[in-house]
Design an enzyme around this catalytic site. Structure first.
Site, PDB file in Angstrom:
ATOM      1  N   PHE A 134      48.433  41.121 -31.406  1.00 27.08           N
ATOM      2  CA  PHE A 134      49.208  40.663 -32.558  1.00 27.08           C
ATOM      3  C   PHE A 134      48.221  40.423 -33.692  1.00 27.08           C
ATOM      4  CE2 PHE A 134      51.371  37.833 -35.404  1.00 27.08           C
ATOM      5  CZ  PHE A 134      52.669  38.319 -35.415  1.00 27.08           C
ATOM      6  N   ASP A 219      39.615  39.665 -34.247  1.00 29.94           N
ATOM      7  CA  ASP A 219      40.649  38.857 -34.876  1.00 29.94           C
ATOM      8  C   ASP A 219      40.680  37.513 -34.152  1.00 29.94           C
ATOM      9  OD1 ASP A 219      42.886  37.610 -35.819  1.00 29.94           O
ATOM     10  OD2 ASP A 219      44.239  39.321 -35.577  1.00 29.94           O
ATOM     11  N   LYS A 248      45.100  30.082 -38.943  1.00 30.89           N
ATOM     12  CA  LYS A 248      45.714  29.024 -38.137  1.00 30.89           C
ATOM     13  C   LYS A 248      44.961  27.693 -38.181  1.00 30.89           C
ATOM     14  CE  LYS A 248      48.338  31.955 -34.982  1.00 30.89           C
ATOM     15  NZ  LYS A 248      49.712  31.511 -35.151  1.00 30.89           N
TER      16      LYS A 248
HETATM   17  C1  PLP Z   1      45.487  36.922 -33.542  1.00 28.47           C
HETATM   18  C2  PLP Z   1      46.398  36.773 -34.732  1.00 28.47           C
HETATM   19  N1  PLP Z   1      46.121  37.458 -35.842  1.00 28.47           N
HETATM   20  C3  PLP Z   1      46.886  37.351 -36.953  1.00 28.47           C
HETATM   21  C4  PLP Z   1      47.997  36.531 -36.959  1.00 28.47           C
HETATM   22  C5  PLP Z   1      48.841  36.427 -38.201  1.00 28.47           C
HETATM   23  O1  PLP Z   1      48.648  35.189 -38.793  1.00 28.47           O
HETATM   24  P1  PLP Z   1      49.684  34.642 -39.898  1.00 28.47           P
HETATM   25  O2  PLP Z   1      50.978  34.375 -39.174  1.00 28.47           O
HETATM   26  O3  PLP Z   1      49.028  33.426 -40.453  1.00 28.47           O
HETATM   27  O4  PLP Z   1      49.841  35.718 -40.910  1.00 28.47           O
HETATM   28  C6  PLP Z   1      48.330  35.802 -35.805  1.00 28.47           C
HETATM   29  C7  PLP Z   1      49.521  34.941 -35.771  1.00 28.47           C
HETATM   30  O5  PLP Z   1      50.029  34.552 -34.738  1.00 28.47           O
HETATM   31  C8  PLP Z   1      47.497  35.923 -34.656  1.00 28.47           C
HETATM   32  O6  PLP Z   1      47.773  35.258 -33.525  1.00 28.47           O
END
Ligand code: PLP
Length: 394
Positions: A134, A219, A248
């Site tokens: 994700f 990520d 986050k």
């Molecule tokens: C690993 C990862 N990358 C990116 C995101 C996207 O973040 P945002 O919801 O702040 O756009 C998330 C959200 O759950 C995530 O878990």
């Protein structure tokens, strides 16, 4: 106020893309939330991995209030001191090659920035990502998201990159052709069901990318800022990527995210390659500075590692006492998952838990994901976990 009244009020105007739990929250403190009727809940999700220092930590509230009364926002043509403090701090708490950062507003924006950087640095336009991953919901992030349910409906406006099985180095090796700008991977998958790769996976990715002239992006939007018992999850293998994304927990509840890179990659960007109206505002950066300060001062990274290990031990004990219930218990720090043998057991677990005063998440339709605040009191954690386990086994 009855929840039905809240539901019908929202139903008239909300764009229905999110499924709600029947709870209207009005206050948070530490690991607890209170709803409009005054009922208290223990939050085992930390607002989806965000409120890492608990809801409304006094130091964060004070930093935001103080900065809000001073200066919230300026155009980014000015220097601002909270941002200077933050980029220095990020350089100090991440591996030495990651000296350069850019502050944005959300995880998905950090991923967008990372993909643009990789394209700029390599001149290539394809990406490799992994099943179950994700990375966010904007179009660039959707291009590399591994979860089909999010990607597939929009593939006609954003053709996907190459998605290979997670934790499979041979698959990555086969996919990293000379058009690939970067491989993007979560060092531990969160939304995908708390998937922890085998030892050597991250190091193997580094080798493959180096050999192919592709960049490596980790990520860490979910795993960063102490979540896995290290500041960054990459520290579990000491593998340094070319780009890291954070989000986050970085703002502890205030929207702020970042992408970090090396001098070498930074040299390839050109003025105007990226920008943002709100990203890096004094207010957002004051929040992130306060969070990083609290995480260090309150030793929350060590706490995440120790409490997470206790939690895994408890869950494994419960799993042994209930043969056949779970197929696996896994995790790092306070990102822990219990996988059901029978996914139907997870179907309404969050709803039943809410009745019992616990907020819990089931990821990927079959994995109870525990990712509470890193400073959740131990008795609250284990009493809420007992409640969830009793419901899971019922
Ligand atoms: C690993 C990862 N990358 C990116 C995101 C996207 O973040 P945002 O919801 O702040 O756009 C998330 C959200 O759950 C995530 O878990």
């Amino acid at each position: 106020m009855e929840i039905e009244a809240v539901e019908s009020r929202e139903a008239a105007h909300f764009l229905p893309v999110v499924k709600r739990l029947p709870v209207a929250v009005v206050e948070g403190s530490g690991a607890r939330l209170t709803d409009v009727a005054g009922k208290s809940y223990i939050d085992l999700t930390a607002g989806w991995g965000v409120t890492c220092i608990g809801h409304c930590h006094p130091a964060l509230v004070e930093a935001i209030s103080d900065q809000a009364g001073r200066l919230m926002q300026t155009t980014n043509i000015f220097y601002n001191f909270p941002q200077l403090d933050l980029i220095e701090r990020l350089a100090a708490v991440t591996p030495p090659p990651l000296t350069r950062s850019f502050i944005v507003n959300s995880g998905t924006e950090a991923v967008e920035g990372a993909l643009k950087l990789a394209h700029r640095a390599t001149g290539r336009s394809n990406f490799v990502s992994t099943t179950g991953s994700f990375h966010g919901r904007t179009l660039g992030a959707l291009r590399v998201i591994g979860q089909e349910k999010h990607r597939e409906p929009f593939e006609r406006i954003m053709p996907p990159s190459k998605v290979v099985p997670y934790d499979d180095l041979d698959a990555v090796r086969g996919a990293v052709t000379d058009d690939v700008a970067a491989v993007i991977v979560e060092p531990v998958q969160g939304e995908g069901g708390v998937n922890v790769p085998g030892d050597g996976y991250l190091a193997g990715l580094r080798e493959i990318c180096d050999a192919a002239g592709a960049l490596l992006i980790f990520d860490e939007v979910q795993t960063g800022v102490g979540r896995t018992g290290r500041m960054l999850a990459l520290e579990h293998e000491n593998v340094v990527p070319d780009i890291v994304t954070l989000g986050k927990g970085l703002g502890g509840g205030f929207p702020v995210a970042a992408f970090l890179t090396t001098e070498e990659v930074a040299e390839t960007v050109q003025l105007g390659d990226h920008g943002t109206t709100y990203g890096g505002s004094p207010l957002a950066c004051a929040a992130a500075n306060a969070v990083l300060r609290v995480v260090t001062e309150e030793k929350l990274i060590e706490r995440s590692a120790n409490l997470g290990a206790k939690l895994i031990e408890k869950l494994r004990g419960f799993s042994d006492d209930h043969p056949g219930l779970f197929s696996d218990v896994r995790g790092r720090g306070l990102l822990v998952g219990c996988e059901f043998n029978d996914p139907s057991r997870g179907a309404d677990l969050n709803l039943r838990a809410v009745d019992e005063g616990v907020i819990v998440n089931v990821a990927a339709g079959r994995v109870i994901r525990f990712f509470p605040a890193l400073n959740i009191p131990e008795d609250e954690l284990f009493s809420a976990v007992d409640t969830v386990l009793a419901l899971a086994a019922a």
